[in-house]
Structure formats: structure tokens, C-alpha cells
Write an enzyme that holds these catalytic residues in place. Structure first.
Site, PDB file in Angstrom:
ATOM      1  N   TYR A  93      -8.432   5.832 -13.485  1.00 18.18           N
ATOM      2  CA  TYR A  93      -8.726   6.553 -12.427  1.00 18.18           C
ATOM      3  C   TYR A  93      -8.545   7.628 -11.822  1.00 18.18           C
ATOM      4  O   TYR A  93      -8.288   8.248 -11.543  1.00 18.18           O
ATOM      5  CB  TYR A  93      -7.669   5.908 -11.338  1.00 18.18           C
ATOM      6  CG  TYR A  93      -7.162   4.546 -11.089  1.00 18.18           C
ATOM      7  CD1 TYR A  93      -8.490   3.309 -10.392  1.00 18.18           C
ATOM      8  CD2 TYR A  93      -6.154   3.727 -11.564  1.00 18.18           C
ATOM      9  CE1 TYR A  93      -8.435   2.277 -10.341  1.00 18.18           C
ATOM     10  CE2 TYR A  93      -6.046   2.618 -11.077  1.00 18.18           C
ATOM     11  CZ  TYR A  93      -7.170   1.372 -10.803  1.00 18.18           C
ATOM     12  OH  TYR A  93      -7.411   0.169 -11.146  1.00 18.18           O
ATOM     13  N   PRO A 151       4.807  -5.385  -0.507  1.00 15.86           N
ATOM     14  CA  PRO A 151       4.686  -4.157  -1.547  1.00 15.86           C
ATOM     15  C   PRO A 151       4.731  -4.109  -2.959  1.00 15.86           C
ATOM     16  O   PRO A 151       4.888  -5.607  -3.302  1.00 15.86           O
ATOM     17  CB  PRO A 151       5.733  -3.700  -1.013  1.00 15.86           C
ATOM     18  CG  PRO A 151       6.408  -4.836  -1.336  1.00 15.86           C
ATOM     19  CD  PRO A 151       5.344  -5.514   0.109  1.00 15.86           C
ATOM     20  N   GLY A 152       3.840  -3.905  -3.304  1.00 14.97           N
ATOM     21  CA  GLY A 152       4.172  -3.817  -5.473  1.00 14.97           C
ATOM     22  C   GLY A 152       4.612  -2.510  -5.831  1.00 14.97           C
ATOM     23  O   GLY A 152       5.524  -2.260  -6.067  1.00 14.97           O
ATOM     24  N   GLY A 162       0.313  -1.178  -0.188  1.00 14.00           N
ATOM     25  CA  GLY A 162       0.156   0.028  -0.267  1.00 14.00           C
ATOM     26  C   GLY A 162       0.441   1.501  -0.159  1.00 14.00           C
ATOM     27  O   GLY A 162       0.570   2.490  -0.245  1.00 14.00           O
ATOM     28  N   CYS A 180     -11.250   3.576 -29.797  1.00 13.68           N
ATOM     29  CA  CYS A 180     -11.868   4.055 -30.086  1.00 13.68           C
ATOM     30  C   CYS A 180     -13.132   4.648 -29.584  1.00 13.68           C
ATOM     31  O   CYS A 180     -14.260   4.229 -28.870  1.00 13.68           O
ATOM     32  CB  CYS A 180     -12.597   3.587 -31.191  1.00 13.68           C
ATOM     33  SG  CYS A 180     -11.941   3.627 -32.787  1.00 13.68           S
ATOM     34  N   GLU A 181     -12.646   5.062 -28.438  1.00 14.61           N
ATOM     35  CA  GLU A 181     -13.799   5.606 -26.972  1.00 14.61           C
ATOM     36  C   GLU A 181     -12.918   7.323 -26.608  1.00 14.61           C
ATOM     37  O   GLU A 181     -11.746   7.485 -26.556  1.00 14.61           O
ATOM     38  CB  GLU A 181     -12.938   5.097 -25.948  1.00 14.61           C
ATOM     39  CG  GLU A 181     -13.630   3.339 -25.923  1.00 14.61           C
ATOM     40  CD  GLU A 181     -14.156   2.523 -25.012  1.00 14.61           C
ATOM     41  OE1 GLU A 181     -14.729   3.737 -24.201  1.00 14.61           O
ATOM     42  OE2 GLU A 181     -13.732   1.545 -24.520  1.00 14.61           O
TER      43      GLU A 181
END
Ligand code: LLP
Length: 424
Positions: free
Chosen positions: A322, A274-275, A239, A348-349
């Protein structure tokens, strides 16, 4: 501090010019610095030197087996959330006894594989999951090692999609429910209760939510001890946030200091997951500018300039998903007037953007841009949307690089698909 710096106006990863790698490998391209990864891991470890612990890298952050292999060489274990991640971790040489299995929806199949491999423990998140694990372990004639993931109901003050320790989150067991499940598990024949765990969220920029969670799990640990349930492991998740823009997250050493202050005197092995803090600033996404164009706007809306690049939300979904900020740098330093632009991909967005309303130096067709801090949840969240082959990944060490994932081709896109049978 990371190893992406300008030398002679050209962005380098360690001793290699990004332009030189791109000339051979093309774009879009993920480039990782092995020196940054190993330094971040060593820094994390330094904080816990002298403390009995196991650092399990959160595989979901960056799951390429070469990177897991590099971390395995440094002594890392793995925090996994699927059978696929178990497969990767084992392939990468991470010993099973250094693997912990988290996640709310483990299947019986995945449980079987993990028991068979001999992982350290499961982080169990519901009463039904416990029952399933008991059944699976019984079928295999063995015991499954269990730690309960508790939900301490603490606000991690992060993006709602990555907050996991709130009462409303799908994760973990509420404290009282966890207590009941510990009592139940203690009497199960095929379950060995070994630990407690929690992970309250990702990209935390303050220490206080960690401390609040720790106090709650410590209280639970002690309460169980009085009942004769002795836990060998305390897993406090991952985190720690990183700086993408203006954030000022705690340094891993500061985190370690706060953690050890809260957990001092406990007779158990600590587990960390941890990442992001290990890999986010260890990787960049390099993309080429395909076109630039300016829409004139109208009476209400100003003109808008778009920089259309060859990387898209399928390569890096964080900005679209996000609203995440990633710094964008020209791979070749250029002087000149800055312009406010949207950096967008070919998908295509309208939700396909890498950055919006961003001040960038002069950008021209054919330029290379580096999307910084993309090492965590970058490639690992990429997809084939719009039938776009996924990017290549390259790992740099000093003045050498290795292609650790080759660029996908069209055959990769349809692997496993079939045309209709004649008699369908
Ligand atoms: N342990 C568990 C059980 C987790 O669910 C996670 C992340 C970690 C450890 C590692 O957390 P870290 O140290 O990386 O914060 N895709 C999102 C992040 C999702 C995080 C999910 N869980 C993003 O791009 O921001």
C-alpha cells in the site's frame, strides 16, 4: 498513547528492554504490549457503555490465538472471514455466540462449520450466498441466522485497496438489491433474518463517511421494520484509522459519540468490528541491520544509501503493498547526523522495502530497528516468500514476556510437501 517508550536510551515494551528480548528470541520479531491492547479495547468499550452492543474484534488484523485469548478475557467477540479464523477464535476461547462471519466468498464447508459451532450470525453478501446458506442449513436440519451486508456506496477516503463500501467494490449488496433479498430471505424456511451490517473500509481518518453510511443503514432498518421485518442486530463494521505518520483519525470516543448520535433510539443490539484501532499501535516489528551500502548514483540520479535489514516484505507487506508509512526507530537512541536511506529486506524484488527515502539517525551494521505500529495487518499478512521462516511473536506483560509464536524453522517451510513418488 502506547507502551513503547525509551528508558535510559533503550526502547522498552512496558517494563522490558527490547534488546533483552531480542537477545533470547532473535530477529525478525514481533513484540506486542498486552497493556496497550487491553487499554485500547477498554477505551473502545467505554464509548459504548450503557448501550446494548457486542464488540467483535476483526481477527484478520492480528490473529495469534494468545492475543485473541487476551481479548476474549476482556469480553471481546470475533469478526471472522474464514473457517481458519473461526478455528482460531474458538481455540482462543471466544464464545461462538460472540462470533460474526463476514466475507464475500464463504464456502459451504465453512458455513457448515460455523452453523455447527453456533455463531451469532452470518453477514451475507450475495443472493447466491443466501441460497447456499439455505441449502446448507436445510441439510443440517436447522436455521442459519442472517444479517445482510449492504454496500451503502459511500467514499471512505482511504487507500483504494481497503475501500469496501463503494459501488465498484466487490463487497456487500447494493441497497435496493439488499431490500429484495431481505424479502426473499424472510420467507425461507432455514433462514432467520436477524440483522443488517456494513463495513465501508479501513484506516478511515474522518467521521463523515461513517455517518453517511449509518444514515443509509438506519433508513433501511426502518423501511424493513415497516414491512414487518424486525432486525435485532445492527453491525456497523470496523474501520477507525490510527496514526502511522501525520494522520489525525477520530478518537474511539469521538467515533462512539457520532455513532450513538446517529443510532440513538433504535431497538437493537449494535455490533462493532474494530481491528486496527485495537492492535496497530500495540505491536512493533524488530529487525537487525545486516548491512549498509551506498550506490554512487549517476548524472540523473543521486547517490542512494540502503540499510539492509533481516525483515522483509514477507514479514511486513504493508509498505510494499500500500506504500504504507511505518515510523522506524533505533532500539537504542543515538545522537548524530541523520541520513536519508531506504530500509530494505533480503527479498529478491525492488518492491521489497520497509521504508523509502527515510530520515534515520546514524545506523550501523548490527543495530536493532523497531518498525512501529505493526501490530495490525503485520504478522497476520506475513508469508514464507523466498522460503523465509516466519518471525517469532512475543507478548509482553509488565516485566515478563511469553513467546506466543515460535520462530518457524526449515521443517515448517516444507510441511505438507513431498518428494516425487518412485513411480510418478
Ligand atoms: N470488518 C470487516 C468486514 C472487514 O473487512 C475489516 C477489514 C474489518 C472489520 C476491520 O477493519 P479495521 O477496523 O481494521 O479497519 N490489510 C489492510 C487492511 C485490510 C482491512 C480489511 N478489512 C492494511 O494493512 O491496511
Amino acid at each position: 498513547m502506547h507502551h513503547f517508550q525509551f528508558k535510559d536510551k533503550a526502547l522498552h515494551c512496558e517494563e522490558l528492554a527490547i534488546e533483552d528480548i531480542v537477545e533470547i528470541v532473535g530477529t525478525p520479531l514481533y513484540v506486542y504490549s498486552s497493556a496497550t491492547i487491553t487499554r485500547h479495547f477498554a477505551e473502545f468499550e467505554k464509548g459504548f457503555a450503557g448501550i446494548d452492543h457486542l464488540t467483535c474484534f476483526a481477527v484478520k488484523a492480528c490473529s495469534n490465538i494468545a492475543i485473541l485469548n487476551l481479548l476474549a478475557q476482556q469480553g471481546a467477540g470475533a469478526d471472522i472471514v474464514s473457517g481458519g479464523e473461526l478455528f482460531r477464535a474458538l481455540k482462543a476461547g471466544i464464545p461462538a455466540e460472540k462470533i460474526v462471519f463476514s466475507g464475500v466468498g464463504k464456502t459451504a464447508y465453512e458455513m457448515r462449520e460455523a452453523i455447527f459451532a453456533g455463531i451469532r450470525f452470518f453477514n451475507v453478501e450475495s443472493a447466491q450466498e443466501l441460497d447456499k446458506l439455505e441449502t446448507v442449513a436445510a441439510e443440517l436440519g436447522t436455521k442459519a441466522r442472517v444479517s445482510f451486508r449492504v454496500n451503502p456506496d459511500v467514499d471512505p477516503k482511504t487507500h483504494p485497496y481497503i475501500a469496501t463500501g463503494l459501488a465498484q467494490s466487490k463487497f456487500g449488496l447494493p441497497m435496493e438489491e439488499a431490500y429484495r433479498q431481505y424479502k426473499r430471505a424472510a420467507s425461507m424456511e432455514h433462514i432467520e433474518v436477524v440483522g443488517i451490517s456494513c463495513h465501508i473500509g479501513s484506516q478511515l481518518t474522518e467521521i463523515s463517511p461513517f455517518v453517511a453510511a449509518l444514515q443509509k443503514i438506519r433508513a433501511m432498518y426502518e423501511r424493513l421494520r415497516q414491512e414487518g421485518i424486525i432486525l435485532q442486530f445492527m453491525d456497523i463494521g470496523g474501520g477507525i484509522g490510527v496514526t502511522y505518520d501525520q494522520e489525525d483519525p477520530p478518537h474511539p470516543l469521538e467515533y462512539a459519540k457520532a455513532v450513538t448520535a446517529e443510532l440513538g433510539g433504535l431497538d437493537c443490539t449494535f455490533v462493532f468490528e474494530p481491528g486496527r484501532v485495537i492492535v496497530a499501535n500495540s505491536g512493533i516489528l524488530v529487525t537487525s541491520v545486516l548491512y549498509t551500502k551506498t550506490n554512487p548514483g549517476n548524472a540523473n540520479d543521486p547517490a542512494k544509501t540502503f540499510v539492509v535489514v533481516d525483515a522483509a516484505m514477507n514479514d511486513l507487506s504493508r509498505p510494499s503493498l500500500y506504500g504504507a508509512h511505518h515510523t522506524i526507530l533505533g532500539v537504542r537512541e543515538s545522537k548524530g547526523e541523520k541520513q536519508t536511506v531506504d530500509v530494505v529486506g533480503p527479498i529478491c524484488e525492488s518492491g521489497d522495502f520497509i521504508a523509502r527515502n527515510r530520515e534515520l539517525g546514524p545506523v550501523q551494521q548490527g543495530d536493532l530497528l523497531a518498525v512501529m505500529s505493526s501490530g495490525a495487518y503485520g504478522f497476520s499478512m506475513s508469508s514464507n516468500y523466498n522460503s523465509r521462516p516466519r518471525a517469532a511473536e512475543v507478548l509482553v506483560r509488565n516485566d515478563c514476556y511469553q513467546i506466543i509464536r515460535k520462530r518457524e524453522d526449515y521443517d515448517d517451510l516444507i510441511r505438507g510437501e513431498t518428494l516425487l513418488d518412485e513411480n510418478f
